[in-house]
Enzyme design. Structure first.
Site, PDB file in Angstrom:
ATOM      1  CG  ASP A 266      -2.136   0.921   0.971  1.00  0.00           C
ATOM      2  OD1 ASP A 266      -2.050   1.800   0.081  1.00  0.00           O
ATOM      3  OD2 ASP A 266      -3.163   0.785   1.679  1.00  0.00           O
TER       4      ASP A 266
HETATM    5  C1  BGC Z   1      -4.979   3.364   0.111  1.00  0.00           C
HETATM    6  C2  BGC Z   1      -5.035   2.393  -1.042  1.00  0.00           C
HETATM    7  C3  BGC Z   1      -4.864   3.146  -2.334  1.00  0.00           C
HETATM    8  C4  BGC Z   1      -3.563   3.901  -2.294  1.00  0.00           C
HETATM    9  C5  BGC Z   1      -3.261   4.666  -3.556  1.00  0.00           C
HETATM   10  C6  BGC Z   1      -3.768   4.260   0.052  1.00  0.00           C
HETATM   11  O1  BGC Z   1      -3.876   5.289   0.971  1.00  0.00           O
HETATM   12  O2  BGC Z   1      -5.002   2.652   1.326  1.00  0.00           O
HETATM   13  O3  BGC Z   1      -6.255   1.712  -1.034  1.00  0.00           O
HETATM   14  O4  BGC Z   1      -4.925   2.261  -3.407  1.00  0.00           O
HETATM   15  O5  BGC Z   1      -3.604   4.823  -1.221  1.00  0.00           O
HETATM   16  O6  BGC Z   1      -4.100   5.729  -3.708  1.00  0.00           O
END
Ligand code: BGC
Length: 821
Positions: A266
């Site tokens: 993530d």
């Molecule tokens: C989120 C993810 C997301 C990523 C990119 C993170 O803060 O938890 O679900 O895909 O950001 O935007």
């Protein structure tokens, strides 16, 4: 079976039946060589490229970088031009493609799941898949399949359900749709990312049986559906961060499930270089803090063997090859088909609409009648939640207008003020134009004066401002900073809809008790590079009472009332209560007292307590219904469409009666540790095990017609159980039903088991009087439990009870069936 390919094919052949992994391969300690084995499926093209790539080039494929030509997506991998490896653009998300251009804002995934219709999930995925490619993307950061464990979790709208079978069905079908359009799917967040509170650090302690029977099932289904990528979660699992957790990333994902794609972090969820790559992490996003120079250094000083780098590169390239990205065989990028996207968005919003109450024939509304529409989200449509799932919709229509086009006379009252009213000049000394301070570029505007409250009252101060969060105006009241900046990344998440006013200015609110008399007010607003517009407003007890009184007056004058209630959820934040926020409870009480023919439409992320339920005529749960939400809501309210949605999560009666209530170790965690001590009894299983009555049970939802079930039969098949029964529409109009099959525990297993679990379901549309024989397959997996001693599934043999019902608490037919080995 010792190699990945054969295990994976075995799982596929079994089609969701019991995994037949041997003790040696299904345990949590795989053979040492497993980590180093070339991935199956990486053909000669990939191997040839790996042979030609320099170490720097390999490493550039394993971490995010700055896109020279950004499209507003979340991540970018540059590719290696000299070898024909194209760049990868990675975009969110779960309810549509999140870039800087318009895209179809689909209903939130929880609304999709409410339709209990995997085919619809496939078509939902198809829309995103096509649009993702049309909008220049290669990888979609979706679907999210973490289970709804706590009603407080900020991302409950972004995922599907508290039930692992429903979540698995949804994720597999959606991935099929996305990838069928040649966009690579990324199932997220692996694993146990079931809350936002302390998500970066919380250590989830969960036993193996619970993990496999609940949260992991959806991920396993995603692997079975061929997901190209997996995103590791922020949190720790049993003491180790998910993105460097060998048990999850290698033992379970690769060894037990045979995953052949790549694992990315993530965003900013990497914590190490050596440990992470050895554990099975392949890619760091969105930058290269650990998998950039640090990885190169680690290879050079031999703390990371280069074959681990090759392994990660191989996994990325193998997926790219599978999607035709290495030899140019991927189909050309299509054009967006906005009308097709809108049609699916409308269909999903109607299909998932869940009617929770309908007394005295409150619904459907009569076309041409008088209707009072109440609530801020009656005019300001609640399209989607906040955070990375927020999409720029093609359009967002007002529910008020959609109702006007069907009703006779329609009035509107705000009822609940989200953006505040001007502070009267008489309350400020010296006076200033709080309604619009234009601060020039490079300038600073300051105020130091007195605010006088004519009586002791609850004040909500509301600021509206145009600059970036770091330039948020500073407002001190009696020396207290009312809008302090949250440190770092947390500032990004500020609520979905109501954190911006209709003019697009950012909005922040602060509520406090103000004593009667004078208070020192100091403000500093900076213009920054571009200048900024700033407003200071307020909501007081008096303005609240006035808004409620006007709403009650409008309600009294109309035959019917539609009251739009909201809850503004976003990733990064959990809510603190299951009650509706703001003054909405009082508003609903006043409006229903004025007119009991009130329908409350809920635009909420998740479950809501409803102390006011019995005063209402009807309650319609629409969650965040996407860009076609207004049309869908109106179609259901006026009976053009039968509300075919059912709850994918139990609704608790209050904050004291739900699976994580009353024990902070269970939620939100104590000293950074959280225990899933409810074990396998998550969601409705907890209510059943504890004998607690939910406000509304899992699977519940009303139709405008009625259904009966009869003639239940269940028989054992090689794949599990075949359950058949007849559904009859006993009402006077066509409608949609979702009969559900539940299965009781095995008397022969010495493992903890739920009182009953969902075994299958079927969405069925029937004309008045029509009957249909339904056959539901209950997979052997659903009849099995995870044995932590054997590290494997065991079939729950013996006499098992099978029910058919309209919810987990409305079980109408029952039979028994002998499950043998
Ligand atoms: C989120 C993810 C997301 C990523 C990119 C993170 O803060 O938890 O679900 O895909 O950001 O935007």
């Amino acid at each position: 079976m010792t190699d990945t390919v054969s295990r994976r094919s075995a799982l596929r052949l079994l089609g969701g039946a019991i995994a037949v992994a041997t003790a040696a391969t299904s345990g949590l300690t795989p053979p040492a060589h497993a980590l180093d084995r070339p991935e199956a499926g990486a053909g000669p093209r990939v191997e040839g490229l790996i042979g030609k790539l320099t170490l720097d080039e390999k490493i550039s494929l394993l971490h995010g970088a700055t896109d020279p030509d950004p499209l507003g997506q979340a991540g970018y991998i540059p590719g290696v031009q000299r070898l024909g490896i194209p760049p990868l653009r990675l975009a969110d998300g779960p309810a549509g493609v999140r870039v800087t251009k318009h895209a179809t804002a689909l209903p939130a995934p929880v609304l999709l799941a409410s339709a209990f219709d995997p085919d619809l999930a496939r078509r939902y995925g198809q829309v995103i898949g096509r649009e993702g490619r049309a909008l220049g993307q290669d990888v979609l950061l979706s679907p999210m399949v973490n289970l709804i464990r706590t009603p407080y979790a900020g991302r409950n709208f972004e995922t599907f359900s508290e039930d692992p079978l429903l979540a698995s069905d949804m994720v597999a079908a959606e991935i099929g749709g996305i990838q069928g359009e040649h966009l690579i799917a990324t199932v997220k967040h692996f694993a146990m990312n079931n809350q936002e509170k302390d998500r970066d650090s919380i250590d989830v302690r969960v036993d193996e049986q619970t993990m496999h029977e609940l949260e992991l099932r959806g991920f396993e289904a995603a692997v079975g559906a061929g997901t190209g990528a997996v995103m590791g979660a922020y949190n720790k699992v049993n003491g180790t961060f998910s993105c460097e957790n060998k048990t999850l990333l290698t033992d379970v994902l690769r060894e037990q499930w045979g995953f052949e794609g790549w694992v990315m972090t993530d965003w900013f969820a990497a914590h190490s270089t050596v440990k992470a790559i050895a554990a099975g992490l392949d890619m760091e996003m969105p930058d290269g803090t650990y998998f950039g120079t640090a990885l190169k250094t680690a290879v050079k000083n031999r703390s990371v063997p280069e074959r681990h780098v090759d392994r990660a590169v191989r996994r990325v390239l193998a997926v790219m090859d599978r999607f035709g990205l290495l030899d140019g065989s991927a189909p050309p990028r299509p054009e967006r088909d906005a009308p097709a996207g809108a049609a699916v968005a409308l269909e999903v919003a109607k299909a998932g609409a869940t009617l929770l109450r309908n007394e005295h024939r409150t619904l459907p509304l009569a076309p041409g009648g008088t209707v009072a529409v109440i609530g801020p989200t009656g005019t300001l449509p609640f399209v989607s939640g906040g955070g990375s799932a927020h999409v720029i919709p093609d359009h967002a229509d007002s529910p008020l207008e959609a109702i006007k086009s069907r009703a006779g006379k329609v009035t509107y009252a705000l009822g609940e003020d989200l953006f505040g009213k001007a502070i009267p000049a008489s309350a400020l000394s010296p006076a200033f134009a709080g309604e619009g301070i234009q601060v020039g570029a490079g300038k600073t505007w300051t105020y130091d004066g007195t605010l006088t409250a004519s009586e002791a009252d609850q004040w909500t101060f509301v600021i509206h401002y145009s600059a970036a969060p770091t330039l948020r105006p500073k407002v001190l009241l009696d020396g207290e900073d009312l809008f302090p900046l949250a440190p770092g990344y947390g500032e990004y998440f500020s609520g979905g809809l109501i954190s911006a006013d209709p003019d697009g200015l950012s909005v922040r609110r602060k509520t406090l008790s103000l004593t009667k008399g004078a208070h020192r007010l100091q403000i500093t607003a900076q213009g920054g590079d571009a200048g900024q517009l700033f407003r200071l407003r307020r909501i007081t007890g008096a303005t609240r009472a006035q808004d409620v009184a006007e709403a009650a007056k409008a309600a009294r004058a109309a035959r019917d009332v539609v009251l739009f209630a909201y809850e503004d959820a976003t990733e990064g934040l959990d809510r603190t209560t299951v009650a509706l926020p703001g003054n909405q409870t009082k508003l609903i009480e006043a409006v229903t007292a004025a007119n009991p023919r009130t329908t409350v439409v809920l635009n909420t992320s998740s479950s809501t307590s409803m102390p006011w339920l019995r005063r209402t005529g009807a309650v319609l749960q629409m969650y965040y219904p996407g860009q076609e939400g207004a049309a869908a809501t109106a179609a259901v309210l006026f009976g053009e469409s039968d509300p075919g949605g059912r709850l994918t999560q139990s609704f608790p009666a209050d904050d004291d009666h739900h699976p994580v209530a009353g024990d902070p170790r269970r939620y939100p965690g104590v000293d950074g540790v959280e225990e899933y001590s409810e074990g396998i009894h998550g969601g409705y299983r907890w209510y059943d095990a504890e004998g607690v009555r939910p406000l509304f049970p899992f699977g519940f939802g009303l139709s405008y017609t009625s259904f009966s079930y009869e003639d239940l039969r269940a028989r054992r098949t090689r794949r599990g159980l075949e359950v058949s029964f007849t559904v009859r529409n006993t009402g006077r109009r066509e409608g949609v039903d979702v009969p559900q099959v539940y299965v009781g525990p095995s008397p022969e297993l010495r493992l903890d088991q739920a009182v009953r679990v969902l075994g299958g379901y079927r969405r069925v549309a029937l004309r008045a009087g029509e009957r249909r024989r339904i056959v539901v397959e209950v997979a052997a997996r659903t009849l099995s439990s995870w044995d932590p001693k054997r590290h494997d599934w065991v079939l729950g043999t013996g006499r098992r009870t099978v029910w058919v019902g309209a919810s987990s608490r409305d079980l109408r037919l029952r039979t028994n069936v002998e499950v043998g080995t």
